[in-house]
Write an enzyme that holds these catalytic residues in place. Structure first.
Site, PDB file in Angstrom:
ATOM      1  N   ASP A  10       0.858  -1.190   0.000  1.00 37.85           N
ATOM      2  CA  ASP A  10       0.000   0.000   0.000  1.00 37.85           C
ATOM      3  C   ASP A  10       0.887   1.231   0.000  1.00 37.85           C
ATOM      4  OD1 ASP A  10      -0.277   1.102   3.154  1.00 37.85           O
ATOM      5  OD2 ASP A  10       0.130  -1.045   2.976  1.00 37.85           O
ATOM      6  N   ASP A  92      -9.528   3.798   5.869  1.00 37.14           N
ATOM      7  CA  ASP A  92      -8.372   3.809   6.773  1.00 37.14           C
ATOM      8  C   ASP A  92      -8.765   4.626   8.001  1.00 37.14           C
ATOM      9  OD1 ASP A  92      -5.999   4.209   8.119  1.00 37.14           O
ATOM     10  OD2 ASP A  92      -4.813   4.638   6.334  1.00 37.14           O
ATOM     11  N   GLU A  94      -7.644   5.258  11.615  1.00 41.54           N
ATOM     12  CA  GLU A  94      -6.586   5.062  12.611  1.00 41.54           C
ATOM     13  C   GLU A  94      -6.225   6.340  13.355  1.00 41.54           C
ATOM     14  OE1 GLU A  94      -2.523   4.721  10.908  1.00 41.54           O
ATOM     15  OE2 GLU A  94      -3.558   4.467   8.977  1.00 41.54           O
ATOM     16  N   ASP A 182       5.283  -0.459   3.520  1.00 44.18           N
ATOM     17  CA  ASP A 182       4.153  -1.251   4.015  1.00 44.18           C
ATOM     18  C   ASP A 182       3.971  -2.522   3.192  1.00 44.18           C
ATOM     19  OD1 ASP A 182       3.715   0.647   5.917  1.00 44.18           O
ATOM     20  OD2 ASP A 182       2.036   1.613   4.887  1.00 44.18           O
TER      21      ASP A 182
END
EC number: 3.2.1.17
Length: 339
Positions: A10, A92, A94, A182
């Site tokens: 990613d 996403d 987070e 990643d």
């Protein structure tokens, strides 16, 4: 289409316009590329990164916290900027959660539903501790089975060491390293059915809810995972709801919808903490850098009183958090007020 054990990277603007080097290191051209963040930011490297790779999906970095209306705006901004047809679009989540886990969950579900309504498979990305602290991920799995992409790095040495796998229900992909970029591995084939492993239909009669499998059988006297969520069925096959269950000397709580509770749960006027397996915790619990104490006798959280632990006495604030001071080696005399 990706299959079990396939790898992907990613990427975002952090990786720059030229990602050919990291793709060569990874031995794959599969990517998931960041498109957007909040309702204003777009990845300036998006077009170049798409041209150099095989995007299996795109992701949006959320800033909506627990605001459903803002989640809708962010989802629409994301959808408006998808550059090509793919199967997966990723939330996403987070950073910037609200203090209300249910509000956060509702906002995530609304975002993911808008993705699904647009014809994509929605995926939830985050870290295990962040998710446990801020989101009821079982609600996500109930609506979108096998939709988790979870980061957990262990030694973060660039290898997928399953000794450090962040065990949770419903994980489709695992981000196993951020070193030096990643790295991710696919755990479920694309063609694997997203529906519950035990296919069937919920039924209700005057006595309660039960689950009829497609082969005509039904679970009884056992736990059963349905749609990524654990339920317990009694000797007659009815799902337990709003009820404590003692199983193998451990206590579990089944919520009003029958789902096994994890994390904090309010039962009546008392708070309890259930671990990842659903078992009630007693003694000390560390949550969001604060300490709480759950009684050994009943498991309920102690608040606004002293407790003795080991050789010391400690005061638990009205919200259950351990007070910074005082701690005592003997029981204090008289009334002591701790601000």
């Amino acid at each position: 289409m990706v299959k079990k054990n396939d790898l992907f990277v990613d990427v975002s603007s952090h990786n720059g316009y030229d990602i050919t080097g990291i793709l060569e290191q990874m031995g794959t051209t599969n990517t998931i590329i960041k498109i957007s963040e909040s309702t204003t930011y777009l990845n300036p490297c998006l077009s170049a990164q798409v041209e150099q790779s095989n995007p299996i999906g795109f992701y949006h970095f959320a800033r909506f916290g627990g605001d459903v209306a803002e989640a809708e705006r962010e989802a629409q901004f994301f959808l408006d900027n998808v550059p090509m047809q793919v199967k997966y679009l990723v939330l996403d989540y987070e950073d910037d959660p609200s203090g209300d886990a249910q509000a956060n969950t509702n906002a995530c579900l609304r975002f993911m539903q808008m993705i699904a309504d647009a014809g994509y498979k929605p995926i939830y990305y985050s870290y295990k501790p962040f998710t446990h602290d801020n989101v009821d991920y079982q609600q996500i799995l109930a609506q979108f089975p096998n939709s988790l992409w979870i980061a957990g790095y262990g030694l973060n040495d660039g290898t997928a060491n399953f000794e450090y796998f962040p065990s949770m229900d419903g994980i489709r992909w695992w981000q196993y390293s951020s070193n030096p970029f990643d790295k991710n591995i696919v755990l479920l084939d694309d063609e694997e059915d997203d529906k519950p492993k035990t296919a069937g239909t919920w039924k209700q009669d005057s006595k309660g809810w039960w689950f009829r499998r497609n082969n005509g059988s039904f679970p009884y006297n056992k736990w059963e995972k349905i749609g990524g969520v654990w339920y317990y069925f009694d000797s007659k096959g009815y799902c337990l709801t709003s009820e404590w269950l003692k199983d193998n000397e451990k206590w579990y709580y089944l919520k009003d919808n029958g789902a096994m509770a994890t994390g904090w749960v309010l039962v009546g006027s008392e708070w309890y903490y259930m671990d990842d397996s659903g078992a009630m915790v007693t003694g000390w619990v560390k949550y969001k850098n604060n300490w709480y104490y759950m009684t050994n006798e009943r498991g309920n959280m102690v608040s606004n009183e002293f407790i003795k632990s080991g050789k010391g006495w400690y005061f638990m604030n009205t919200n259950g958090e351990l007070a910074d001071n005082p701690s005592f080696t003997k029981e204090p005399d008289g009334l002591i007020t701790v601000a």
